[in-house]
Design an enzyme around this catalytic site. Structure first.
Site, PDB file in Angstrom:
ATOM      1  N   CYS A   1       0.804  -1.243  -0.100  1.00  0.00           N
ATOM      2  CA  CYS A   1      -0.044  -0.088  -0.010  1.00  0.00           C
ATOM      3  C   CYS A   1       0.974   1.241   0.077  1.00  0.00           C
ATOM      4  O   CYS A   1       1.727   1.525   0.948  1.00  0.00           O
ATOM      5  CB  CYS A   1      -0.783   0.077   1.086  1.00  0.00           C
ATOM      6  SG  CYS A   1      -1.999   1.368   1.298  1.00  0.00           S
TER       7      CYS A   1
ATOM      8  N   CYS B   1      -4.607   6.431  -4.884  1.00  0.00           N
ATOM      9  CA  CYS B   1      -4.066   4.965  -4.738  1.00  0.00           C
ATOM     10  C   CYS B   1      -2.313   5.166  -4.869  1.00  0.00           C
ATOM     11  O   CYS B   1      -1.899   5.305  -6.223  1.00  0.00           O
ATOM     12  CB  CYS B   1      -4.448   3.789  -5.701  1.00  0.00           C
ATOM     13  SG  CYS B   1      -3.916   2.340  -5.726  1.00  0.00           S
TER      14      CYS B   1
ATOM     15  N   GLU C   1      -9.925   0.310  -6.766  1.00  0.00           N
ATOM     16  CA  GLU C   1      -8.756  -0.486  -5.937  1.00  0.00           C
ATOM     17  C   GLU C   1      -9.545  -1.807  -5.985  1.00  0.00           C
ATOM     18  O   GLU C   1     -10.824  -2.014  -5.640  1.00  0.00           O
ATOM     19  CB  GLU C   1      -8.714   0.045  -4.838  1.00  0.00           C
ATOM     20  CG  GLU C   1      -7.582   1.207  -4.923  1.00  0.00           C
ATOM     21  CD  GLU C   1      -6.939   1.298  -3.448  1.00  0.00           C
ATOM     22  OE1 GLU C   1      -7.039   0.332  -2.545  1.00  0.00           O
ATOM     23  OE2 GLU C   1      -6.450   2.577  -2.972  1.00  0.00           O
TER      24      GLU C   1
ATOM     25  N   HIS D   1      -1.739  -4.546 -10.605  1.00  0.00           N
ATOM     26  CA  HIS D   1      -2.469  -3.538 -11.194  1.00  0.00           C
ATOM     27  C   HIS D   1      -2.508  -3.695 -12.701  1.00  0.00           C
ATOM     28  O   HIS D   1      -1.646  -4.407 -13.458  1.00  0.00           O
ATOM     29  CB  HIS D   1      -1.593  -2.125 -11.167  1.00  0.00           C
ATOM     30  CG  HIS D   1      -1.441  -1.606  -9.626  1.00  0.00           C
ATOM     31  ND1 HIS D   1      -2.490  -0.754  -9.008  1.00  0.00           N
ATOM     32  CD2 HIS D   1      -0.712  -1.933  -8.723  1.00  0.00           C
ATOM     33  CE1 HIS D   1      -1.842  -0.407  -7.911  1.00  0.00           C
ATOM     34  NE2 HIS D   1      -1.051  -1.266  -7.500  1.00  0.00           N
TER      35      HIS D   1
ATOM     36  N   GLY E   1      -0.971   2.487  -7.188  1.00  0.00           N
ATOM     37  CA  GLY E   1      -1.486   2.658  -8.528  1.00  0.00           C
ATOM     38  C   GLY E   1      -0.894   3.796  -9.269  1.00  0.00           C
ATOM     39  O   GLY E   1      -0.648   3.903 -10.323  1.00  0.00           O
TER      40      GLY E   1
END
Ligand SMILES: N[C@H](CCC[C@H](N)C(=O)O)C(=O)O
Length: 277
Positions: free
Chosen positions: A76, A220, A211, A162, A223
């Site tokens: 994260c 994100c 997400e 991703h 991301g």
């Protein structure tokens, strides 16, 4: 059980952060889901559990759970910045550069003099098996059929998976309909985070991310890293990019294959609290 927590956010991607260093915490998936519940619990996109490390080179271990289902995930980006602010504010360390063990390797977040946090997110991976993504071979982009249309997606692992596509205008992109269809696409055995990237210049993008197990978030971090890497691999972006998310801006840079992705942005503590689980 009484549980003390800290509510934080990184560009509106919000977290409940728990100190598993000063106290030993064993939380069930159901308890994690209750914490994440925005109506019956505290409410957050992800829960961050800070613990002592297992890895000899790490100062801490940090585990990440999606708030909607309590499921543990590998990485994260916005959370790693909040983690640094948390361990500093709690007096758990005086180091400014911290080696952190995550489910998918070591990352190194650093508290900058200006209060922002820069994180070495490690090197991105592209092999289908490392995403994981069902494909014969690695490629810059893969066609996948979503809601009856063929999309060109670039798959990147930042530890978590991703799928990034380029769109004309993020505001009009079908995030609400294509996002969940990509997230649950059968070519992604562990589901996937779906990125929608608009190229403004070779140094600036706008990004929205649907997400995995969270829906669209205001930002994100992984991301943003995956989108910049995808844009560079497609020859559309230079090495350092300003990423505009709905929650604010990140600076992401990547020097090329085998090199780490660096992400810089803010982390904010909103309030402290206590919940009875
Ligand atoms: N939902 C993501 C985890 C959180 C990532 C995001 N909040 C970030 O800042 O990187 C996943 O299931 O892989």
């Amino acid at each position: 059980m009484k549980l003390r927590f800290t509510k934080m956010h990184g560009l509106g991607n919000d977290f409940v952060v728990l100190d598993g260093v000063s106290q030993s915490l064993r939380l069930s998936t159901e308890q994690l889901r209750q914490i994440g519940d925005r109506h019956f619990g505290i409410g957050c996109d992800q829960i961050l559990l800070v613990e002592n490390p297992h890895h000899p080179d790490a100062d801490f271990r940090y585990r990440i759970f999606n708030g909607a289902d309590g499921g543990e995930v590998e990485q994260c980006g916005n959370g790693s910045r909040c983690f640094v602010r948390f361990v500093h504010d709690k007096g758990l360390t005086r180091k400014r550069a911290i080696r952190v063990e995550t489910a998918k390797g070591l990352i190194t977040p650093q508290l900058e003099d200006n209060g922002l946090i820069t994180v070495d997110m490690g090197a991105p991976r592209f092999a289908p098996a490392e995403i994981p993504f069902v494909a014969e071979a690695e490629a810059i982009s893969h066609p996948i059929v979503v809601n009856g249309r063929t999309l060109a997606i670039t798959v990147v692992s930042m530890g978590n998976p991703h799928a990034v596509q380029v769109v004309e205008d993020v505001e009009n992109a079908p995030v609400a309909t294509d996002g969940p269809a990509i997230e649950a696409h059968p070519l992604f055995p562990q589901k996937v985070n779906a990125g929608f990237m608009q190229i403004l210049s070779r140094g600036e993008i706008r990004l929205r991310v649907f997400e995995r197990s969270a829906g669209e978030t205001l930002a994100c971090g992984t991301g943003a890293c995956a989108a910049v890497v995808a844009g560079i691999r497609r020859g559309l972006l230079d090495a350092s990019v300003l990423v505009h998310t709905r929650g604010g801006d990140l600076r992401v840079s990547w020097a090329g294959p085998g090199q780490p992705v660096l992400m810089t942005g803010p982390a904010v503590t909103v309030f402290e609290g206590e919940i009875e689980l």
